[in-house]
Design an enzyme around this catalytic site. Structure first.
Site, PDB file in Angstrom:
ATOM      1  N   GLU A  80     -14.255   8.104  -3.214  1.00 52.79           N
ATOM      2  CA  GLU A  80     -12.973   8.313  -2.290  1.00 52.79           C
ATOM      3  C   GLU A  80     -12.632   9.709  -2.295  1.00 52.79           C
ATOM      4  O   GLU A  80     -12.752  10.589  -3.054  1.00 52.79           O
ATOM      5  CB  GLU A  80     -12.046   7.494  -3.138  1.00 52.79           C
ATOM      6  CG  GLU A  80     -12.495   6.141  -3.144  1.00 52.79           C
ATOM      7  CD  GLU A  80     -12.312   5.319  -1.887  1.00 52.79           C
ATOM      8  OE1 GLU A  80     -11.826   6.016  -0.947  1.00 52.79           O
ATOM      9  OE2 GLU A  80     -12.731   4.184  -1.873  1.00 52.79           O
ATOM     10  N   ARG A  90      -1.821  -6.619  -1.308  1.00 47.44           N
ATOM     11  CA  ARG A  90      -2.189  -7.982  -0.689  1.00 47.44           C
ATOM     12  C   ARG A  90      -1.941  -9.367  -1.672  1.00 47.44           C
ATOM     13  O   ARG A  90      -1.523 -10.225  -1.152  1.00 47.44           O
ATOM     14  CB  ARG A  90      -3.491  -7.861  -0.317  1.00 47.44           C
ATOM     15  CG  ARG A  90      -4.262  -9.223   0.394  1.00 47.44           C
ATOM     16  CD  ARG A  90      -5.735  -9.114   0.807  1.00 47.44           C
ATOM     17  NE  ARG A  90      -6.410  -8.725  -0.363  1.00 47.44           N
ATOM     18  CZ  ARG A  90      -6.874  -9.767  -1.192  1.00 47.44           C
ATOM     19  NH1 ARG A  90      -6.422 -11.046  -0.873  1.00 47.44           N
ATOM     20  NH2 ARG A  90      -7.619  -9.411  -2.010  1.00 47.44           N
ATOM     21  N   CYS A 143      -6.405   0.454  -7.334  1.00 50.09           N
ATOM     22  CA  CYS A 143      -7.216   1.494  -7.597  1.00 50.09           C
ATOM     23  C   CYS A 143      -6.711   2.720  -6.944  1.00 50.09           C
ATOM     24  O   CYS A 143      -6.921   3.932  -7.524  1.00 50.09           O
ATOM     25  CB  CYS A 143      -8.661   1.059  -6.711  1.00 50.09           C
ATOM     26  SG  CYS A 143      -9.412  -0.404  -7.535  1.00 50.09           S
ATOM     27  N   HIS A 164     -15.528   3.633  -5.778  1.00 47.25           N
ATOM     28  CA  HIS A 164     -15.548   2.125  -5.570  1.00 47.25           C
ATOM     29  C   HIS A 164     -16.846   1.520  -5.790  1.00 47.25           C
ATOM     30  O   HIS A 164     -17.797   2.160  -5.009  1.00 47.25           O
ATOM     31  CB  HIS A 164     -14.852   1.837  -4.189  1.00 47.25           C
ATOM     32  CG  HIS A 164     -13.420   1.340  -4.328  1.00 47.25           C
ATOM     33  ND1 HIS A 164     -12.501   2.144  -3.566  1.00 47.25           N
ATOM     34  CD2 HIS A 164     -12.846   0.553  -5.063  1.00 47.25           C
ATOM     35  CE1 HIS A 164     -11.257   1.637  -3.969  1.00 47.25           C
ATOM     36  NE2 HIS A 164     -11.357   0.479  -4.849  1.00 47.25           N
TER      37      HIS A 164
END
Length: 208
Positions: A80, A90, A143, A164
């Protein structure tokens, strides 16, 4: 001897295990240097993950912070580039919190750039036969919150970033893309081994 903090996450969303913690623990079990490796498993919860991460950073003053987490559905390892000042969940976290359009730090900058040598790490992983890619943002779940928090909690010269991982073969739901467990551990070990390498600037411009 450099101190490297390596973190994974506990299970969440009904899963029995999290491949990020599995990979981190596998690396720790066989680690033989040259750095001092400190490992931690973080809760999948906005507030408590940040609190735990800051406590471990304060205790060990690491020279590098490498956080890992699960990106189920991705077939590749993703390094990332940016943590954003946004919590937009979510699903509820493991503490039941589900922030929407909230800031990680109300007075913080809009984003913080990872200071890991991100392109160098992708090249290294790829050169060792592992599927890897750059990813612009770590999303808006826990994360990302950990990446953003870590970058704000360490001195500017501390190499910090987030990787990730896809599902491991032993944890993947049916039909989900995955990589063998030992390959995920090998990838994390490579990131640990090369996180403190000097980045070579890309031709014609910034490493970012």
């Amino acid at each position: 001897m450099a101190v490297v903090l390596l973190t994974g996450f506990e299970p969440f969303d009904g899963a029995a295990r999290n491949p990020s913690a599995d990979a981190v623990n596998a690396v720790a079990a066989d680690y033989d240097g040259p750095h001092e490796l400190v490992v931690a498993t973080l809760p999948v919860a906005f507030e408590s993950s940040a609190r735990r991460l800051r406590a471990v950073i304060d205790r060990h003053s690491p020279d590098a912070v490498i956080a890992t987490g699960l990106a189920g559905g991705r077939p590749q390892i993703a390094v990332e580039r940016i943590g954003v000042n946004l919590m937009d969940a979510r699903i509820p976290d493991n503490d039941g919190a589900q922030p929407v359009d909230a800031a990680c730090e109300p007075d913080g900058p809009a984003a913080r750039f990872a200071t890991l040598p991100v392109k160098h790490l992708v090249r290294t992983l790829t050169a060792h036969g592992l599927p890897a890619q750059l990813s612009l943002s770590a999303g808006s779940y826990v994360c990302n919150h950990v990446l953003y928090t870590a970058l704000g909690a360490v001195p500017a010269n501390t190499v910090t970033g987030f990787v990730h991982l896809p599902w491991s073969t032993s944890t993947a739901p049916a039909e989900a893309p995955h990589l063998p467990d030992e390959e995920l551990a090998r990838a994390v070990r490579l990131v640990v081994d090369h996180a403190l390498d000097a980045e070579v600037e890309e031709p014609g411009g910034s490493i970012w």
